[in-house]
Design an enzyme around this catalytic site. Structure first.
Site, short mmCIF file in Angstrom:
data_model
loop_
_atom_site.label_atom_id
_atom_site.label_comp_id
_atom_site.label_asym_id
_atom_site.label_seq_id
_atom_site.Cartn_x
_atom_site.Cartn_y
_atom_site.Cartn_z
N GLN A 1 5.88 6.70 -8.53
CA GLN A 1 6.32 5.58 -7.58
C GLN A 1 5.55 4.34 -7.77
OE1 GLN A 1 5.90 6.68 -3.29
NE2 GLN A 1 5.26 4.56 -2.94
N SER B 1 2.95 -0.01 -4.38
CA SER B 1 2.11 -1.14 -4.20
C SER B 1 1.62 -2.12 -5.37
CB SER B 1 0.57 -0.31 -3.76
OG SER B 1 0.86 0.38 -2.73
N GLU C 1 8.54 10.62 2.03
CA GLU C 1 7.09 10.80 1.75
C GLU C 1 6.36 11.37 3.29
OE1 GLU C 1 4.82 7.24 1.37
OE2 GLU C 1 3.18 8.36 0.44
N GLU D 1 -5.54 0.97 10.42
CA GLU D 1 -5.06 0.10 11.35
C GLU D 1 -3.60 -0.10 11.22
OE1 GLU D 1 -7.35 -0.27 8.73
OE2 GLU D 1 -9.12 -0.36 10.12
#
Lengths: 383, 398
Positions: free
Chosen positions: B114, B117, B232, B367
């Site tokens: 994948q 990012s 996912e 976060e």
């Protein structure tokens, strides 16, 4: 891996349709009858220290005899149903003696009484006319089981002398279940609250929503037939305290859930710097952390309640201290965070959040603090 | 639910086992036959590895295969294809994609990775800048991707690119399948703080991708990528571990070996605090699983990732503390190799301590998870979005 850690039993956590209906009914009932104004009115009144009208209503709905067999006037349900009521009571800080009478007192009688004694006592408990309180601590108050009362026998009569401390709802109970030392043994006696020689003094408590009393016994005469004689008193006391520990954990989940809901609602409405304060990550993240802890606390508490209901005694020995230690800390942290999240208003007497902080702190210390229960866990897990 | 889904699935399992006994068939042949019998992804259509039934029957199939001595390790070893890519291809791919890619993916003849990012687009994935520029019937890709699991073994990659920098960030993206063996694709190991390289960096320099490998419409890449990420979550979630397993099991083992009954009472209480938190979390996964199958799922299903990540960090750190002076060492040294499996589940406490630092970064930082819980579960308002309606080209980037 220790034997205890190996294979927890399978219990179900999903509410049945009937349990869900019970939950909705009780939530509505407390929302109407234990609104904050009413809670404050009861907690600031001199007497009786609980809401008798609400108590009778609970009795009318059959909620005071959930764990009492039908033969003794109860509904023969289980602790799973009682846990639902306790959580909702905890959510509202409902001023009724559920913990003292429906849990601690009832379980002590169920564990220690003969059939005849149970038949004499429990119908009144289920009907709400008898309110039990468990007197089992001395003034040293390790808050677990250290009776400060001594029993001496004279033929068919016992004499009780000494002081029982931190008796939950001790001043308002109709009957006291008294743990007393008799030589090397422990015995449990059922004593009317107004028996000659009994004097009850309310304690100035941190948590005004849950009265405590100091009860002095000065040559109190108790007939042998009022000594619980259905089994070992120590086992009955242990049963009562274990149920009490689980009940407190469930109640703590209710209080934590209320805190999260109240804080979240406030964070959506309160505007500072031109934005709802819940849009600031400093606030949002605290609430998200609280959600995570609440869900885990709920898991620990419901697990304990369900294994208790299922009679899984070996697992209960782990589940109860796990729930009490974990839920106590989550409740205190959430209640304290709640004060911070409400800001200035949260520090006022007028706002309700301090009632939850006080309940959180007091329940954390009642019946053994988290460190005590972790030590129990450590012994069981051989750590 | 259809007529008799269980009956259909059981019948197909028996037919598969009759022609290909799981214990006596080589893995690849078995997986191929499993695909042909519609048992690879039971919820997919007939002919594409599925039987058109509820996905919950997949657990029954996999359990039967494992019980019969067969293997389902393809789901793990080709997780980015089988767990994430397949659902994306079914939802957004062409008939040609489905016919070409699904079967060799399931048999592990072709490994998938994948490519989402980037160094400049982590939590803010939609800020990504790898560009794809159209020329006639193909696209030219330039840019860099990072944290690419299995990139060094993969034949195909799931790639999201920026195709229109003049649109706001979510609008100008397009999704492709890229041949990892094509000219201009450079896969390099990315060494982590453990000294190992579980991941890769992938550089694209004038890589040519035919338009037939585009998945979804031009400019619709964000929606396609969301499909992949939803898959996912399904692939990762829903596992229940035994009591006292994983990180807390290791902490307990180290405690017993080195401390035990004479151990420091403060450390024992810390251990028990962690034990209690781990068990409460584990019970939450049990509760979530039961609610997902027979009840009304609530927030208990959405808190696991955040809680697990934070707790795992605390427990693995505590375990190294229990080692005393040995905590100063790093057994085996920093090897600068590629591990076979995940460092998460093997290795000394020292390595697990280091590896756990990533738990609260990978798959959504803690976060971001808190934002998601706060906004989607608790209903709190979002942060103001300063880049929402601005062309991607004009948004500040680091």
């Amino acid at each position: 891996m220790s034997a205890h850690a190996a294979a927890p039993p399978t219990v179900s956590y999903v509410l049945t349709d009937e349990q869900r209906q019970l939950q909705e009914m009780v939530r509505d009932l407390f929302a109407q009858r234990a609104a904050p104004d009413r809670v404050r009115e009861v907690m600031l009144a001199e007497t009786p220290g609980y809401d008798d009208a609400l108590w009778q209503e609970l009795a009318n709905y059959g909620l005071l005899g959930l764990t009492i067999p039908e033969a003794h006037g109860g509904s023969g349900a289980s602790f799973a149903e009682l846990a639902i009521v306790l959580e909702e009571a905890g959510r509202r800080l409902a001023p009724v003696p559920l913990l003292s009478s429906a849990v601690l007192g009832t379980e002590a009688v169920l564990g220690g009484a003969t059939e005849a004694q149970a038949a004499a006592l429990l119908p009144g408990v289920a009907a709400g006319t008898t309110r039990l309180a468990l007197a089992h601590l001395d003034l040293g108050g390790d808050l677990l089981a250290a009776p400060g009362v001594v029993a001496s026998r004279d033929g068919a009569t016992w004499h009780l002398d000494g002081t029982a401390a931190y008796v939950i709802d001790g001043a308002s109970a109709t009957h006291l279940v008294v743990a007393a030392r008799a030589g090397d043994d422990l015995e449990l006696f059922v004593v009317p609250g107004d028996a000659p020689g009994v004097s009850r003094t309310p304690v100035e408590v941190l948590d005004l929503t849950r009265p405590l009393a100091t009860v002095e016994f000065a040559g109190v005469e108790v007939a042998e037939e009022d000594r619980l004689a259905g089994g070992p008193a120590m086992a009955a006391l242990h049963r009562a305290l274990t149920a009490g520990v689980v009940a407190i954990a469930v109640e703590q989940v209710g209080g934590t859930a209320h805190t999260l809901e109240a804080c979240t609602a406030y964070a959506r409405d309160r505007i500072q710097f031109g934005r709802a304060i819940g849009s600031f990550q400093a606030v949002k993240h605290r609430l998200a952390e609280l959600l995570v802890e609440l869900e885990s606390a709920r898991s620990a508490a419901i697990h304990a309640a369900r294994v208790l209901a299922a009679g899984e005694r070996e697992e209960l020995a782990i589940a109860a201290p796990l729930a009490k230690s974990y839920c106590s800390e989550v409740y205190e942290r959430s209640a304290a965070d709640g004060i911070q999240l409400f800001g200035g208003i949260g520090f006022t007497w007028e706002h309700d959040q301090h009632l939850y902080l006080k309940r959180a702190k007091s329940t954390k210390l009642l019946l053994g603090d988290p460190k005590h229960h972790r030590a129990l866990l450590g012994e069981l897990l051989a750590l | 639910m259809g007529v008799d889904e269980r009956g259909l699935i059981v019948e197909r399992i028996e037919a598969l086992f009759a022609s290909h006994p799981p214990a006596d068939t080589d893995e690849r042949s078995f997986w191929g036959a499993q695909f042909d019998h519609g048992l690879a992804w039971v919820q997919f259509p007939e002919g594409l590895g599925g039987s058109g039934v509820s996905p919950r029957w997949q657990a029954v199939v996999d359990q039967r295969i494992n019980d019969a001595g067969g293997s389902t390790r393809n789901r793990i070893n080709n997780v980015l294809g089988i767990g994430m890519g397949a659902g994306t291809i079914i939802a957004h791919g062409t008939d040609e994609h489905r016919a070409r890619f699904l079967r060799p993916m399931f048999t592990m003849e072709e490994i998938w990775c994948q490519l989402f990012s980037e160094p400049g687009a982590g939590s803010d994935l939609a800020a990504l800048s790898t560009s794809a520029v159209r020329e006639d019937d193909h696209w030219i890709v330039n840019g860099q991707k990072v944290w690419t699991t299995l990139g060094h073994l993969a034949k195909w990659g799931l790639l999201v690119t920026r195709t229109d920098p003049d649109q706001p960030k979510h609008a100008g993206m397009t999704y492709f399948i890229v041949d990892m063996e094509a000219d201009g694709v450079d896969v390099r190991p990315l060494y982590q703080i453990t000294g190992e390289a579980e991941f890769n960096e992938v550089y694209f320099t004038d890589v040519v991708i035919g338009d037939e490998l585009r998945v979804g419409e031009v400019g619709q890449g964000w929606g396609v990528a969301m499909t992949t990420l939803m898959n996912e979550r399904v692939a990762i979630g829903g596992t229940v571990q035994p009591r006292e397993s994983g990180a807390i099991g290791e902490a307990v083992q180290v405690w017993r070996e080195r401390h035990g009954e004479d151990g420091d009472p403060v450390a024992r209480d810390q251990l028990l605090q962690l034990w209690a938190a781990a068990e409460a979390m584990r019970l939450t996964t049990v509760r979530a699983k039961e609610a997902a199958t027979s009840g009304t799922p609530g927030p208990e299903g959405s808190t696991a990732k955040l809680q697990w990540a934070e707790l795992n960090k605390r427990i693995t750190s505590f375990t190294v503390d229990l080692l005393g002076p040995e905590g100063l060492t790093y057994p085996g040294g920093y090897s600068f190799t590629r591990p076979d499996g995940s460092a998460d589940v093997d290795g000394a406490p020292h390595k697990r301590f280091l590896r756990a630092r990533a738990n609260s970064i990978e798959g959504g930082t803690s976060e971001i998870m808190k934002n998601i819980l706060g906004e989607r579960v608790l209903g709190l308002p979002g942060e103001p979005r300063v880049d929402k309606d601005v062309p991607w080209r004009e948004v500040p980037r680091s």
